[in-house]
Design a protein around this motif. Structure first.
Motif, PDB file in Angstrom:
ATOM      1  N   ALA A 127       0.885  -1.042  -0.156  1.00  0.00           N
ATOM      2  CA  ALA A 127       0.050   0.165   0.045  1.00  0.00           C
ATOM      3  C   ALA A 127       0.816   1.333   0.024  1.00  0.00           C
ATOM      4  N   ARG A 128       2.269   1.144   0.856  1.00  0.00           N
ATOM      5  CA  ARG A 128       2.849   2.508   0.857  1.00  0.00           C
ATOM      6  C   ARG A 128       3.509   2.671  -0.443  1.00  0.00           C
ATOM      7  N   ILE A 129       3.788   1.637  -1.403  1.00  0.00           N
ATOM      8  CA  ILE A 129       4.420   1.998  -2.633  1.00  0.00           C
ATOM      9  C   ILE A 129       3.241   2.451  -3.545  1.00  0.00           C
ATOM     10  N   GLU A 130       1.941   2.150  -3.359  1.00  0.00           N
ATOM     11  CA  GLU A 130       0.857   2.867  -4.391  1.00  0.00           C
ATOM     12  C   GLU A 130       0.864   4.265  -3.901  1.00  0.00           C
ATOM     13  N   LEU A 131       0.755   4.392  -2.747  1.00  0.00           N
ATOM     14  CA  LEU A 131       0.556   5.658  -2.055  1.00  0.00           C
ATOM     15  C   LEU A 131       1.687   6.876  -2.234  1.00  0.00           C
ATOM     16  N   LEU A 132       2.856   6.304  -2.440  1.00  0.00           N
ATOM     17  CA  LEU A 132       3.942   7.171  -2.952  1.00  0.00           C
ATOM     18  C   LEU A 132       3.713   7.506  -4.220  1.00  0.00           C
ATOM     19  N   ALA A 133       3.227   6.637  -5.095  1.00  0.00           N
ATOM     20  CA  ALA A 133       3.088   6.984  -6.492  1.00  0.00           C
ATOM     21  C   ALA A 133       2.016   7.827  -6.863  1.00  0.00           C
ATOM     22  N   VAL A 134       1.077   7.867  -5.853  1.00  0.00           N
ATOM     23  CA  VAL A 134      -0.239   8.831  -5.996  1.00  0.00           C
ATOM     24  C   VAL A 134       0.570  10.112  -5.491  1.00  0.00           C
ATOM     25  N   LEU A 135       1.276  10.350  -4.691  1.00  0.00           N
ATOM     26  CA  LEU A 135       1.754  11.550  -4.117  1.00  0.00           C
ATOM     27  C   LEU A 135       2.722  12.266  -5.066  1.00  0.00           C
ATOM     28  N   ALA A 136       3.592  11.188  -5.776  1.00  0.00           N
ATOM     29  CA  ALA A 136       4.207  11.636  -6.944  1.00  0.00           C
ATOM     30  C   ALA A 136       3.576  12.448  -8.034  1.00  0.00           C
TER      31      ALA A 136
END
Length: 235
Positions: free
Chosen positions: A70-79
């Motif tokens: 989930a953290r990987i997906e959220l970092l991609a969203v914030l990028a």
């Protein structure tokens, strides 16, 4: 007549040559070279998703305790969307200490039938998306693993909660009208709708399924997950 010094030098060179075994000579043992095993590929964000879809994917992953993915997906969203408040809120629940995030003061609550981590976060914290932080607050790795009678610590002080009105479609059917087979069919349709992104339709179908097969844990888990995604989509 050769001098003793010259003979001694020749003897030394001969012994040194005998001590060195030429590469590839008979009897020579080659030391095999050990190749390092390739490092496993690091997990990557799911390709081809929009920021909203990726955010929903993160909510699903957190619902089953998969915080790393989930953290990987959220970092991609914030990028893509640095100001995305929902993604930041979800990421904080993964990265921050839950006591720092939600506060040290707490009270005790015993899980009742029909409770889920997201419904408790909604009723008792006022934010259904704080379900993962609430789970971590109680040292629960997987928010879906919660049992009736289990004792939880709820951050803050007890608040007056107005009982939610049950949705008409979720009302349990009389014993003679229960239909687990039809409930399974509705659940399958709901999962298909979720995959298409029709989350509201999926929630309605799952509520109908649960009404036809009350207490079915698989349908209840799917409904809780769908409601979490629905809350996320509305923000």
């Amino acid at each position: 007549m050769r001098s003793p010094i010259l003979l001694a030098a020749l003897l030394t060179l001969t012994l040194a040559a005998c001590a060195q075994t030429p590469k590839g000579a008979p009897g020579a043992t080659a030391t095999p070279m050990t190749r390092a095993a390739p490092a496993p590929a690091a997990p990557a964000a799911t390709p081809g998703l929009s920021a909203r879809e990726r955010q929903n994917r993160a909510v699903e992953l957190l619902g089953t305790g998969q915080g790393v993915l989930a953290r990987i997906e959220l970092l991609a969203v914030l990028a893509e969307q640095p100001g995305n408040a929902v993604a930041r809120k979800l990421l904080d629940q993964i990265d921050r200490d839950p006591r720092e995030l939600l506060g040290e003061k707490h009270y005790v609550y015993k899980v009742r039938p029909g409770d889920s981590m997201s419904s408790l976060a909604d009723r008792l914290l006022g934010d259904s998306l704080m379900f993962y932080g609430l789970a971590r607050y109680n040292n629960i790795a997987d928010p879906s693993q919660m049992s009736v009678g289990q004792t939880l610590l709820i951050p803050g002080v007890p608040r007056k909660v107005v009982p939610a009105k049950p949705a008409p479609a979720a009302a349990a059917a009389p014993a003679g009208q229960r239909n687990p087979v039809r409930a399974g069919q509705l659940r399958g349709q709901a999962l298909e709708e979720m995959n298409r992104g029709a989350i509201n339709k999926a929630v309605g179908l799952l509520r109908q399924a649960l009404a036809l097969d009350p207490g079915n844990p698989a349908i209840q888990r799917d409904l809780d997950r769908a409601v979490r995604i629905q809350a996320n989509v509305r923000r």
